[in-house]
Design an enzyme around this catalytic site. Structure first.
Site, PDB file in Angstrom:
ATOM      1  N   LEU A 164      10.212 -20.615  -5.077  1.00 22.60           N
ATOM      2  CA  LEU A 164       9.225 -19.741  -4.430  1.00 22.60           C
ATOM      3  C   LEU A 164       7.901 -19.693  -5.200  1.00 22.60           C
ATOM      4  CD1 LEU A 164       8.771 -17.204  -2.350  1.00 22.60           C
ATOM      5  CD2 LEU A 164       9.298 -15.852  -4.365  1.00 22.60           C
ATOM      6  N   HIS A 198       2.249   3.301  -9.003  1.00 22.35           N
ATOM      7  CA  HIS A 198       2.037   1.872  -9.305  1.00 22.35           C
ATOM      8  C   HIS A 198       3.205   1.326 -10.117  1.00 22.35           C
ATOM      9  CE1 HIS A 198      -1.805   2.206  -7.498  1.00 22.35           C
ATOM     10  NE2 HIS A 198      -2.386   2.866  -8.475  1.00 22.35           N
ATOM     11  N   ASP A 213       0.825  -1.213   0.000  1.00 18.54           N
ATOM     12  CA  ASP A 213       0.000   0.000   0.000  1.00 18.54           C
ATOM     13  C   ASP A 213       0.859   1.263   0.000  1.00 18.54           C
ATOM     14  OD1 ASP A 213      -2.353   1.411  -0.027  1.00 18.54           O
ATOM     15  OD2 ASP A 213      -2.775   1.171   2.111  1.00 18.54           O
TER      16      ASP A 213
END
Ligand code: IPE
Ligand code: IPE
Ligand code: MG
Length: 253
Positions: free
Chosen positions: A144, A50, A33
């Protein structure tokens, strides 16, 4: 008398926390955020935040893989984020393709497996196709798990599970008595991943914003004021370090 405090002298760039590789969280969830505020502070449009946030994702994925974390679940777009101005939503929907275009070779090199949670079918076709291609290409990787929460909402996920269970009961595929916590969780998007051990949220907001409502029951929470585009390896290590110094009791003593 000196007390050992490894997080002194944090100004030196490459100092690292004394992390124990044996006590890494297996599953780390992050609410990324603060992109909009990062951009605003610089007089830039929100979408610039972003874009910068994508760079942070790459950094943190590399670092998580380095520490042998098994699953990294990143909140990329919530079911509530459709409320944003159309230009911003459109931009966000272009980012997965852009991210994967430039980053897929490195994901392959590092054996990273891309997955998602959320309602993918409601995304624009170009977004969905880019993601499905990455899921497919990385499906055999055994490193991962890079799990993107896309068009994800915790309440929607629980309701979806309830509906599917009701259907299965109706069809006599499961019995009412068999609906326990374990069975219920198999109907969630996250199945068969284990629940997150650590949740990180950046940007100073102290809330979970409809993220993984069921799965966070016993997760350790770690909040920071740092905005996502400014979040780096050192911050991530601090979160891991703090996690390693928590005492998890799960209701016991
Ligand atoms: C998080 O940053 C990214 C998404 C929700 C897609 P924000 O866009 O929420 O940034 P702030 O909270 O407005 O600063
Ligand atoms: C949560 O952030 C969603 C994502 C990071 C994708 P928001 O910025 O949407 O959350 P609120 O509105 O501050 O609760
Ligand atoms: Mg926000």
């Amino acid at each position: 008398m000196f007390i050992k405090m490894p997080f002194f002298n944090r100004k030196r760039k490459h100092e690292s926390y004394e992390l124990s590789l044996d006590h890494m969280p297996e599953h780390v969830a992050i609410i990324m955020d603060g992109n909009g505020r990062w951009a605003k502070k610089r007089g830039l449009p929100r979408v610039a935040g972003h874009r910068e946030g994508m760079t942070t994702i790459k950094k943190i994925v590399r670092h998580a893989a380095k520490y042998k974390i098994k699953v990294l679940t990143l909140y990329a777009f919530s079911t509530e984020n459709w409320k944003r101005p159309k230009t911003e939503v459109d931009y966000l929907m272009k980012l997965p393709a852009e991210f994967l275009d430039t980053y897929l070779p490195e994901l392959m090199e590092n054996h990273i497996k891309v997955q998602t949670i959320g309602q993918l079918s409601d995304l624009p076709a170009h977004t969905r196709e880019a993601i499905e291609m990455a899921i497919e290409k990385t499906s055999e990787n055994d490193g991962l798990i890079l799990n993107f929460a896309l068009n994800y909402g915790g309440r929607a996920e629980i309701l979806k599970a309830v509906r599917e269970i009701a259907t299965d009961v109706k069809k006599d595929q499961i019995k009412m008595e068999d609906i326990d916590e374990k069975t219920f969780s198999t109907y969630l998007y996250t199945h068969p991943l284990k629940d997150p051990d650590l949740l990180i949220r950046t940007s100073g907001e102290i809330r979970i914003s409809n993220y993984l409502l069921w799965q966070l029951a016993y997760t350790e929470f770690w909040f920071t004021e740092v905005l996502w585009p400014d979040f780096d390896e050192n911050h991530f290590e601090k979160a891991l370090f703090d996690f390693q110094n928590r005492k998890r009791r799960y209701g016991g003593v």
